[in-house]
Design an enzyme around this catalytic site. Structure first.
Site, PDB file in Angstrom:
ATOM      1  N   PRO A  73      23.695  51.759  40.052  1.00 39.90           N
ATOM      2  CA  PRO A  73      24.970  52.286  39.533  1.00 39.90           C
ATOM      3  C   PRO A  73      25.748  51.270  38.709  1.00 39.90           C
ATOM      4  O   PRO A  73      26.395  51.634  37.729  1.00 39.90           O
ATOM      5  CB  PRO A  73      25.728  52.676  40.808  1.00 39.90           C
ATOM      6  CG  PRO A  73      24.658  53.003  41.798  1.00 39.90           C
ATOM      7  CD  PRO A  73      23.541  52.038  41.493  1.00 39.90           C
TER       8      PRO A  73
ATOM      9  N   HIS B  54      24.248  48.224  37.559  1.00 32.54           N
ATOM     10  CA  HIS B  54      23.345  47.278  36.901  1.00 32.54           C
ATOM     11  C   HIS B  54      22.246  48.048  36.174  1.00 32.54           C
ATOM     12  O   HIS B  54      21.298  48.527  36.777  1.00 32.54           O
ATOM     13  CB  HIS B  54      22.740  46.302  37.918  1.00 32.54           C
ATOM     14  CG  HIS B  54      23.752  45.423  38.580  1.00 32.54           C
ATOM     15  ND1 HIS B  54      24.267  44.306  37.966  1.00 32.54           N
ATOM     16  CD2 HIS B  54      24.385  45.522  39.784  1.00 32.54           C
ATOM     17  CE1 HIS B  54      25.153  43.742  38.773  1.00 32.54           C
ATOM     18  NE2 HIS B  54      25.247  44.457  39.866  1.00 32.54           N
TER      19      HIS B  54
ATOM     20  N   SER C 240      21.437  47.366  32.091  1.00 34.28           N
ATOM     21  CA  SER C 240      20.844  46.422  31.141  1.00 34.28           C
ATOM     22  C   SER C 240      20.627  45.033  31.738  1.00 34.28           C
ATOM     23  O   SER C 240      19.883  44.235  31.168  1.00 34.28           O
ATOM     24  CB  SER C 240      21.739  46.298  29.897  1.00 34.28           C
ATOM     25  OG  SER C 240      21.800  47.524  29.202  1.00 34.28           O
TER      26      SER C 240
ATOM     27  N   CYS D 234       6.529  46.746  33.318  1.00 33.68           N
ATOM     28  CA  CYS D 234       6.396  48.188  33.468  1.00 33.68           C
ATOM     29  C   CYS D 234       7.231  48.919  32.414  1.00 33.68           C
ATOM     30  O   CYS D 234       6.783  49.909  31.812  1.00 33.68           O
ATOM     31  CB  CYS D 234       6.823  48.629  34.866  1.00 33.68           C
ATOM     32  SG  CYS D 234       5.838  47.957  36.211  1.00 33.68           S
TER      33      CYS D 234
ATOM     34  N   ALA E 183       6.327  51.818  29.417  1.00 38.29           N
ATOM     35  CA  ALA E 183       7.011  53.092  29.216  1.00 38.29           C
ATOM     36  C   ALA E 183       7.667  53.164  27.839  1.00 38.29           C
ATOM     37  O   ALA E 183       7.669  54.218  27.200  1.00 38.29           O
ATOM     38  CB  ALA E 183       8.051  53.294  30.313  1.00 38.29           C
TER      39      ALA E 183
ATOM     40  N   GLN F  59      18.412  71.975  -4.119  1.00 40.53           N
ATOM     41  CA  GLN F  59      18.106  70.545  -4.215  1.00 40.53           C
ATOM     42  C   GLN F  59      18.598  69.766  -2.991  1.00 40.53           C
ATOM     43  O   GLN F  59      17.890  68.883  -2.479  1.00 40.53           O
ATOM     44  CB  GLN F  59      18.709  69.957  -5.487  1.00 40.53           C
ATOM     45  CG  GLN F  59      18.033  70.448  -6.760  1.00 40.53           C
ATOM     46  CD  GLN F  59      18.636  69.838  -8.009  1.00 40.53           C
ATOM     47  OE1 GLN F  59      19.585  69.065  -7.946  1.00 40.53           O
ATOM     48  NE2 GLN F  59      18.086  70.188  -9.170  1.00 40.53           N
TER      49      GLN F  59
ATOM     50  N   GLY G 110      22.381  75.400  10.202  1.00 47.11           N
ATOM     51  CA  GLY G 110      23.751  75.878  10.300  1.00 47.11           C
ATOM     52  C   GLY G 110      24.128  76.201  11.735  1.00 47.11           C
ATOM     53  O   GLY G 110      23.753  75.495  12.674  1.00 47.11           O
TER      54      GLY G 110
ATOM     55  N   GLU H 135      15.660  52.906  29.448  1.00 44.15           N
ATOM     56  CA  GLU H 135      14.598  51.914  29.261  1.00 44.15           C
ATOM     57  C   GLU H 135      14.914  50.956  28.113  1.00 44.15           C
ATOM     58  O   GLU H 135      14.056  50.584  27.324  1.00 44.15           O
ATOM     59  CB  GLU H 135      13.246  52.612  29.068  1.00 44.15           C
ATOM     60  CG  GLU H 135      12.833  53.382  30.315  1.00 44.15           C
ATOM     61  CD  GLU H 135      11.564  54.173  30.152  1.00 44.15           C
ATOM     62  OE1 GLU H 135      10.747  53.813  29.283  1.00 44.15           O
ATOM     63  OE2 GLU H 135      11.385  55.149  30.896  1.00 44.15           O
TER      64      GLU H 135
ATOM     65  N   THR I 220      18.815  49.837  26.070  1.00 45.79           N
ATOM     66  CA  THR I 220      19.770  50.376  25.098  1.00 45.79           C
ATOM     67  C   THR I 220      19.487  49.804  23.712  1.00 45.79           C
ATOM     68  O   THR I 220      18.809  48.790  23.557  1.00 45.79           O
ATOM     69  CB  THR I 220      21.204  50.010  25.503  1.00 45.79           C
ATOM     70  OG1 THR I 220      21.352  48.582  25.406  1.00 45.79           O
ATOM     71  CG2 THR I 220      21.526  50.468  26.919  1.00 45.79           C
TER      72      THR I 220
END
Length: 396
Positions: free
Chosen positions: A143, A145, A147, A250, A254, A291, A351, A375, A377
């Site tokens: 919660p 920790h 990064s 690990c 991922a 275009q 749209g 995994e 930021t």
């Protein structure tokens, strides 16, 4: 390599010609599974905020051979990194939640056991996980920790020949339905610092309440892990690693899958935008003939092609010599950011219809907002690249 050419207007650079016949077959097999088995229901599951058939899907994905497919032995397919990447691309073209299920199972939980586990742990869990008969999760983020995993407060202490775990993990894919959790805890310097534990989820004191009210990755099972005096034998420790090297390696596995997967979501959005632009008429002509619309489609296609080429290059390097962390960071940072922009641009072409679940564009865009920060930021990957360029660490 095949010299086959393509008439696919979404592959003007003949990217498919850079794949072998077997690689194309794997991609086609996974794409067919996703389109037939999951795509008809994924919008409803997303709207309901659940993945109601997760356990059955895991078994079917196991039968398809994609769970831990890049690992060798113990019932795993031993496929190449490119094979695995193509599977991730096709899975995320359906939904990021589907790719996350496979990625967490194979590249986090299974890889941790395969790379750092004992033979007993490997034999107990990997064959069942490869078959989808057992589901795994990976408990690292806390919660407070994310990064900075070195600051984790989950603790493991010795008690005789046992270990006792206390703490909490947050935003853990598969946790509420998992049979086994790979949990990382701080055991203190005397016992090796950060250690990994293979925790059967029926162990007393282990709980995994589901996280609700998500606006992203809604067709994915996400939960907490709560550890309250969870007692484990010494055989539960991953014996071949100590310190942050374990969980970070690990995560690199991922993240590599994300490099490919993000391009699957982007390709799906591009396909949807092209098809819609051809059919939608304004001012007595299809909007595909304007275009500004063509400029948007061309920019989107460039992002998909260059991102997929980057993924393929990294995959070939991974198969030949392996990847350095900064190379994985380049892939994830570039491809996820590019995929989000592709989805946002596709939404403008569709749209108001772009916000409807009848089309995949907004669902992909919302999912990618989670993929952008999980995994690693964008800030963390930027600093990894910056350190590789300058030799100076700016993390602290």
């Amino acid at each position: 390599m095949s010299s086959r050419t393509t008439t696919d207007p979404l592959d003007l650079i003949d990217l498919a010609s850079q794949l072998s016949e077997s690689e194309r077959a794997i991609a086609a097999s996974v794409r067919g599974f996703g389109e037939q088995r999951v795509l008809p229901d994924i919008a409803e599951w997303y709207e309901r905020g659940e993945l109601p058939e997760a356990r059955q899907l895991a078994k079917e994905l196991g039968a398809l051979g994609v769970l831990g497919m890049h690992l060798e032995g113990y019932g795993c397919a031993g496929a190449s990194a490119v094979d695995y990447g193509l599977a991730c691309l096709e899975l995320e073209a359906i939904d990021s939640g589907l790719r996350s299920l496979v990625s967490v199972q194979g590249s986090l939980a299974m890889f941790a056991i395969w790379r750092f586990g004992s033979e007993e742990q490997k034999n107990e869990w990997l064959p069942r996980m490869a078959a989808g008969e057992a589901i795994g999760c990976f408990g690292l983020t806390e919660p407070d920790h994310g990064s900075d995993p070195a600051g984790m407060t989950t603790r493991a202490r010795r008690d005789g020949s046992d270990w006792v775990l206390n703490g909490a993990k947050m935003w853990i894919t598969n946790a509420p339905i998992a049979d086994v959790a790979v949990v990382w805890a701080n055991a203190g310097e005397a016992d090796g610092g950060i250690r990994g534990f293979v925790v059967p989820t029926d162990t007393p004191g282990f709980s995994a309440p589901e996280i609700k009210h998500k606006l992203s990755l809604r067709a994915s099972v996400t939960g907490e892990i709560v550890l309250s005096d969870v007692r484990l034998p010494d055989s539960a420790v991953l014996p071949e690693v100590r310190g942050l090297k374990g969980p970070l390696s690990c995560l690199s596995e991922a993240r590599y899958g994300i490099v490919w997967g993000a391009m699957g979501a982007a390709r799906s959005a591009l396909e949807s935008a092209v098809d819609y632009a051809k059919q939608r008429r304004q001012f007595d002509r299809p909007i595909a003939g304007f275009q500004l619309t063509q400029a948007k489609l061309a920019d989107m296609a460039l992002a998909v092609w260059t991102g997929t080429l980057l993924a393929l290059h990294l995959g070939r390097r991974k198969d030949e010599v392996g990847l350095r962390p900064e190379q994985v960071s380049i892939g994830k940072l570039n491809n996820v950011s590019a995929a989000i922009e592709v989805c946002r641009t596709a939404r403008t072409i569709l749209g108001a219809n772009g916000i409807s679940l009848e089309y995949p564009v907004m669902r992909h865009a919302n999912n990618l907002e989670s993929v952008l920060t999980y995994e690693g930021t964008p800030e963390m990957h930027t600093l990894v690249i910056g350190q590789a360029l300058t030799g100076e660490s700016a993390f602290r």
